[in-house]
Design a protein around this motif. Structure first.
Motif, PDB file in Angstrom:
ATOM      1  N   ARG A  42       0.852  -1.190   0.000  1.00  0.00           N
ATOM      2  CA  ARG A  42       0.000   0.000   0.000  1.00  0.00           C
ATOM      3  C   ARG A  42       0.890   1.243   0.000  1.00  0.00           C
ATOM      4  O   ARG A  42       2.095   1.143   0.221  1.00  0.00           O
ATOM      5  N   ASN A  43       0.268   2.402  -0.265  1.00  0.00           N
ATOM      6  CA  ASN A  43       1.004   3.676  -0.303  1.00  0.00           C
ATOM      7  C   ASN A  43       2.253   3.574  -1.174  1.00  0.00           C
ATOM      8  O   ASN A  43       3.358   3.927  -0.769  1.00  0.00           O
ATOM      9  N   ILE A  44       2.060   3.096  -2.401  1.00  0.00           N
ATOM     10  CA  ILE A  44       3.160   2.861  -3.339  1.00  0.00           C
ATOM     11  C   ILE A  44       3.509   4.169  -4.056  1.00  0.00           C
ATOM     12  O   ILE A  44       2.629   4.825  -4.607  1.00  0.00           O
ATOM     13  N   ARG A  45       4.787   4.517  -4.023  1.00  0.00           N
ATOM     14  CA  ARG A  45       5.262   5.713  -4.728  1.00  0.00           C
ATOM     15  C   ARG A  45       6.492   5.355  -5.546  1.00  0.00           C
ATOM     16  O   ARG A  45       7.490   4.891  -4.985  1.00  0.00           O
ATOM     17  N   VAL A  46       6.422   5.570  -6.852  1.00  0.00           N
ATOM     18  CA  VAL A  46       7.607   5.412  -7.694  1.00  0.00           C
ATOM     19  C   VAL A  46       8.312   6.760  -7.675  1.00  0.00           C
ATOM     20  O   VAL A  46       7.825   7.734  -8.228  1.00  0.00           O
ATOM     21  N   GLU A  47       9.450   6.813  -6.998  1.00  0.00           N
ATOM     22  CA  GLU A  47      10.197   8.061  -6.812  1.00  0.00           C
ATOM     23  C   GLU A  47      11.061   8.388  -8.027  1.00  0.00           C
ATOM     24  O   GLU A  47      11.308   9.540  -8.322  1.00  0.00           O
ATOM     25  N   GLU A  48      11.535   7.335  -8.684  1.00  0.00           N
ATOM     26  CA  GLU A  48      12.416   7.516  -9.834  1.00  0.00           C
ATOM     27  C   GLU A  48      12.273   6.292 -10.732  1.00  0.00           C
ATOM     28  O   GLU A  48      12.222   5.161 -10.250  1.00  0.00           O
TER      29      GLU A  48
END
Length: 169
Positions: A42-48
């Motif tokens: 959950r709360n997945i963020r692709v930062e780069e």
């Protein structure tokens, strides 16, 4: 450091697709998010997630669930924030290599490794090599073993998901 506090994981995952196809899947932000969601994060963020002629840089953060035994509840929570970084290099002969680092927030464990996509006659093989290290006395071995067991589960689930996405067997 006690050798027992160092865990190693070796897996070879075969795909019926080319290294180019598998590399494209591994380095696509939408696919990374979809895979992580399918695996229960959950709360997945692709930062780069940047590809160029030399390779790719991938970095993403997500919260992963953990069925934490009581002895480790000081170190791990039911949900843990995990950052994964991959530095991919395009090599000769259709080979792709990545250095992998995984950071579990506030957990005194080092997780590192490599991925190597190598072409074979009927597709490719992803050689997964990981090391889990914990320098804490006494409970360090238990913590490293728990993280290693969870890594093995996640690696197996990722392989099944990717194989399904690619239609590999």
């Amino acid at each position: 450091m006690e050798p027992a506090e160092l865990m190693k994981i070796r897996r070879d995952h075969e795909y019926s697709d080319s290294t180019d196809t598998v590399f494209a899947l591994f380095t696509d932000a939408k696919e990374i998010k979809a895979k992580q969601k399918a695996l229960g994060a959950r709360n997945i963020r692709v930062e780069e997630c940047d590809r160029d002629a030399d390779g790719a840089v991938v970095r993403f953060v997500r919260e992963l669930p953990a069925d934490v035994p009581g002895i480790l509840s000081k170190f791990l929570q039911p949900w843990n924030t995990v950052e994964q970084s991959e530095q991919w290099r395009i090599c000769d002969d259709g080979v792709f290599k990545a250095d992998l680092a995984i950071d579990i927030t506030n957990v005194p464990v080092t997780v590192s490794g490599t991925l190597k996509l190598e072409p074979v006659d009927d597709g490719c093989v992803n050689h997964v090599r990981m090391t889990i290290d914990c320098g804490i006395p006494f409970v360090g071995k238990t913590l490293a073993e728990f993280v290693a067991t969870d890594c093995k589960r996640i690696i197996a689930e990722e392989y099944a998901y990717i194989s399904d996405q690619l239609g590999s067997t």
